[in-house]
Structures are given as structure tokens and as C-alpha cells.
Design a protein around this motif. Structure first.
Motif, mmCIF file in Angstrom:
data_model
loop_
_atom_site.group_PDB
_atom_site.id
_atom_site.type_symbol
_atom_site.label_atom_id
_atom_site.label_comp_id
_atom_site.label_asym_id
_atom_site.label_seq_id
_atom_site.Cartn_x
_atom_site.Cartn_y
_atom_site.Cartn_z
ATOM 1 N N LYS A 259 0.849 -1.181 0.000
ATOM 2 C CA LYS A 259 0.000 0.000 0.000
ATOM 3 C C LYS A 259 0.888 1.236 0.000
ATOM 4 O O LYS A 259 1.902 1.276 0.730
ATOM 5 C CB LYS A 259 -0.932 -0.016 1.205
ATOM 6 N N VAL A 260 0.537 2.223 -0.810
ATOM 7 C CA VAL A 260 1.395 3.374 -1.014
ATOM 8 C C VAL A 260 0.742 4.630 -0.447
ATOM 9 O O VAL A 260 -0.431 4.916 -0.713
ATOM 10 C CB VAL A 260 1.695 3.574 -2.510
ATOM 11 N N ASN A 289 18.438 5.092 -1.168
ATOM 12 C CA ASN A 289 18.499 5.748 -2.475
ATOM 13 C C ASN A 289 17.192 6.458 -2.831
ATOM 14 O O ASN A 289 17.196 7.375 -3.658
ATOM 15 C CB ASN A 289 18.822 4.724 -3.569
ATOM 16 N N LYS A 290 16.101 6.007 -2.249
ATOM 17 C CA LYS A 290 14.799 6.623 -2.516
ATOM 18 C C LYS A 290 14.262 7.200 -1.208
ATOM 19 O O LYS A 290 14.429 6.599 -0.145
ATOM 20 C CB LYS A 290 13.804 5.582 -3.062
ATOM 21 N N ASN A 291 13.652 8.294 -1.319
ATOM 22 C CA ASN A 291 13.135 8.957 -0.114
ATOM 23 C C ASN A 291 11.823 8.303 0.320
ATOM 24 O O ASN A 291 10.741 8.724 -0.078
ATOM 25 C CB ASN A 291 12.933 10.449 -0.393
ATOM 26 N N LEU A 292 11.925 7.253 1.123
ATOM 27 C CA LEU A 292 10.712 6.554 1.563
ATOM 28 C C LEU A 292 10.895 5.963 2.945
ATOM 29 O O LEU A 292 12.013 5.683 3.388
ATOM 30 C CB LEU A 292 10.318 5.456 0.560
ATOM 31 N N ASP A 293 9.796 5.792 3.617
ATOM 32 C CA ASP A 293 9.726 5.040 4.877
ATOM 33 C C ASP A 293 8.798 3.850 4.654
ATOM 34 O O ASP A 293 7.953 3.856 3.737
ATOM 35 C CB ASP A 293 9.186 5.923 6.003
ATOM 36 N N PHE A 294 8.914 2.842 5.496
ATOM 37 C CA PHE A 294 8.062 1.655 5.329
ATOM 38 C C PHE A 294 7.731 1.057 6.684
ATOM 39 O O PHE A 294 8.453 1.249 7.668
ATOM 40 C CB PHE A 294 8.741 0.615 4.445
ATOM 41 N N ASP A 300 0.399 -6.532 5.195
ATOM 42 C CA ASP A 300 0.369 -5.277 4.435
ATOM 43 C C ASP A 300 1.702 -4.554 4.597
ATOM 44 O O ASP A 300 2.171 -4.306 5.721
ATOM 45 C CB ASP A 300 -0.760 -4.377 4.930
ATOM 46 N N LEU A 301 2.310 -4.235 3.466
ATOM 47 C CA LEU A 301 3.542 -3.449 3.438
ATOM 48 C C LEU A 301 3.155 -2.013 3.043
ATOM 49 O O LEU A 301 2.634 -1.785 1.955
ATOM 50 C CB LEU A 301 4.530 -4.029 2.434
ATOM 51 N N ILE A 302 3.419 -1.081 3.923
ATOM 52 C CA ILE A 302 3.045 0.310 3.678
ATOM 53 C C ILE A 302 4.300 1.125 3.349
ATOM 54 O O ILE A 302 5.245 1.187 4.164
ATOM 55 C CB ILE A 302 2.323 0.919 4.894
ATOM 56 N N LEU A 303 4.324 1.687 2.149
ATOM 57 C CA LEU A 303 5.420 2.565 1.738
ATOM 58 C C LEU A 303 4.944 3.996 1.843
ATOM 59 O O LEU A 303 3.867 4.346 1.339
ATOM 60 C CB LEU A 303 5.861 2.264 0.297
ATOM 61 N N LYS A 304 5.757 4.840 2.444
ATOM 62 C CA LYS A 304 5.401 6.248 2.637
ATOM 63 C C LYS A 304 6.409 7.149 1.942
ATOM 64 O O LYS A 304 7.613 7.067 2.212
ATOM 65 C CB LYS A 304 5.360 6.575 4.132
ATOM 66 N N PHE A 305 5.919 7.964 1.022
ATOM 67 C CA PHE A 305 6.784 8.892 0.294
ATOM 68 C C PHE A 305 6.555 10.313 0.780
ATOM 69 O O PHE A 305 5.459 10.681 1.172
ATOM 70 C CB PHE A 305 6.516 8.783 -1.217
#
Length: 305
Positions: A259-260, A289-294, A300-305
Motif C-alpha cells: 500500500k502506497v 536511495n529513494k526517499n521513503l519510509d516503510f 500489508d507493506l506500507i510505503l510512505k513517500f
């Protein structure tokens, strides 16, 4: 037999009695034949009693003839009984192996062929192959190490694509949620058909054929071993993939739902290779390398940008 019939009137009477019953049975089934057999036996017994009263010197010969008729009739009745029964048709059962997301497996086919089945994939094959062909059905992705048998071709059906091999090691990939189908050949030779009704392509070792779905377009290129076959060795590879492809690969490999939150970068273009690595370590690596938290919440895998 004709000499015995001509020997006396009694013989003629016995023969006519049996012949009359016999001729009435040309279209009878096994049950009626059994009933007639008993009728013949009774008729013969009556004739035997009559002959005894008359003191005929040929009674032992006559009785032997009756027994001969009786045995013949019994054989015919057995024949009809055997042929009245419907033939046994052996039905071959098909086996189906399915892997959910996050699971991979290996299977041994009846001919000794070994199959590696990827996640979100299925394999169908008969309990026993026919005498002329070895046919299996695949959805998703599978790698085949085919046992050689030049007189019995091996055919893998992959959602409309036919891959025919003799003694060959090859990979097929055709996920329903991807736009490209691929057949990659490690050794031997395969004939790929079905992407165009009038066209087929013979693939040489070290090459793969890529086919676009819903078209007859295809291209042939040199294989990258890790990209084409590495999944069965535990290698998860990203080769310049965009975010949608990355998301799909992570969900299939680890059996999670991604989930994004926020907007992922449009220039994702990730290149990386992981060998039997955990999901947490992969995400930690990418987050540098990418500006994200998880975070993980159950599956459920939650990616936060």
C-alpha cells in the motif's frame, strides 16, 4: 460329427433338437444363452433316458456328443457375457500444483522431468504421460529440465503459447498481470508457437523470445542468466524497473500486499540484485536511495513517500 448323425434316427433327433434351440439364439444375450443351455441339457437328458429304454448300443457315443454340444454352448455363452460388458476405459487423472504469492516449489513429473514453479504460478500434468506425447500446462512462471525422449516430444502450454522440446532446459514466463511473455532457453532447442497462428520460432540455447500480449510482435535477444533463471536460485533482480514493476515483483516474491502513501518518484528506475535476502533488508537498502519510509502491518507493506 456327420458320421455320428447318420448312424441312427436317435442321433438325428438329438441333433435337430439342439439345432432348433441353437438357431433361435443368434441374437440372444448372455442371460438367454444360459437359459437355453439348461434347456439343451434337459432335452439331451430326455433323449438319453429314451435311448436307455430302447437299449441302444450307441448310447455312450450319443452321450459324448451331447456333452460336446453342451461344452460348445457354454463357451459361446461365456463369449457373449464377456462382450456384453462395456470395455473398461482407463481415465487419466490430471494433477495440479499451485503456488500462492511468496511460495516457490519443485516437482518431478512422471517421465523424470524436473520443474521449478515460481510464486503465483500453477502446473498441471497427467499422472501418466501418453505413449506419443508429454503435455503439461503452466500459468505464471516455471523452469523445466526435460528428460530426453526423441520419440515422445515434451510440450508446455502456457496460456496459448506452445513450447515444444525434446531434451531441453528452458524457462517460460507468462503472468496474467504483465504485458510481456517470455521463453528463455538454457540448453537444447525449442519450437515456440501460438503467438501467431501461422508462425513459429525455433529458439537456440542462450537466447530468449519476448512476445507482447494481444499482438504477434516478438523479439529475440541474448539471455541474462540471473534475470531469466535466477528466481529459481533465490535471486530477486530489478533491471531498470519502474515502480509498478517493482511493486508487482515484491508482492509476488514475498506474498505481501503493498500500500502506497504519497507519490512515488516517476524516475524510479531501480537496478539491484538480491540473493535470498529478507524483505526488511531490501527495503532498508532501497530507502537509502529513494526517499521513503516503510512499515509492516500483518501482510500489508506500507510505503510512505
Amino acid at each position: 460329427m456327420k458320421y455320428w448323425i447318420a448312424a441312427s434316427e436317435e442321433n438325428k433327433l438329438i441333433f435337430k433338437s439342439i439345432q432348433k434351440i441353437w438357431e433361435s439364439e443368434t441374437s440372444s444375450n448372455a442371460i438367454k444363452l444360459n437359459a437355453r443351455r439348461e434347456e439343451i441339457w434337459s432335452a439331451a437328458s430326455r433323449k438319453k433316458t429314451s435311448l436307455r429304454r430302447r437299449g441302444s448300443p450307441a448310447k455312450s457315443v450319443l452321450w459324448a456328443a451331447v456333452l460336446t454340444f453342451f461344452l460348445i454352448f457354454s463357451v459361446i455363452a461365456f463369449y457373449y457375457r464377456a462382450n456384453d460388458e462395456p470395455p473398461l476405459v482407463k481415465t487419466i487423472s490430471w494433477l495440479k500444483k499451485e503456488n500462492p504469492a511468496g511460495q516457490r516449489s519443485t516437482h518431478l513429473l512422471p517421465d523424470g522431468t524436473r520443474v521449478w514453479l515460481n510464486a503465483m504460478s500453477s502446473l498441471e500434468y497427467p499422472e501418466v504421460f501418453s505413449d506419443s506425447i508429454r503435455r503439461v500446462k503452466v500459468t505464471g512462471e516455471a523452469y523445466f529440465d526435460v528428460t530426453s525422449n526423441p520419440i515422445k516430444p515434451f510440450i508446455a502450454e502456457v496460456m496459448g503459447i506452445h513450447v515444444e522440446a525434446l531434451g531441453t532446459a528452458f524457462n517460460v514466463k507468462n503472468f496474467s498481470n504483465e504485458s510481456t511473455r517470455a521463453v528463455s532457453l538454457l540448453e537444447g532447442r525449442v519450437r515456440v508457437s501460438g503467438f501467431d497462428k501461422d508462425q513459429s520460432y525455433i529458439l537456440d540455447p542462450g537466447y530468449e523470445i519476448l512476445m507482447e500480449k494481444n499482438t504477434v510482435d516478438f523479439q529475440v535477444q541474448v539471455i541474462d542468466f540471473d534475470a531469466s533463471f535466477g528466481w529459481k536460485e533465490g535471486i530477486l533482480m530489478f533491471n531498470g524497473d519502474d515502480f509498478v514493476t517493482f511493486k508487482r515483483s515484491i508482492e509476488r516474491w514475498f506474498g505481501v500486499t503493498m500500500k502506497v502513501s504519497g507519490d512515488p518518484p516517476t524516475d524510479w528506475n531501480i537496478r539491484a540484485k538480491y540473493y535470498n535476502e529478507s524483505l526488511k533488508n531490501i527495503l532498508r537498502d532501497i530507502s537509502f536511495n529513494k526517499n521513503l519510509d516503510f512499515e509492516m502491518v500483518n501482510k500489508d507493506l506500507i510505503l510512505k513517500f
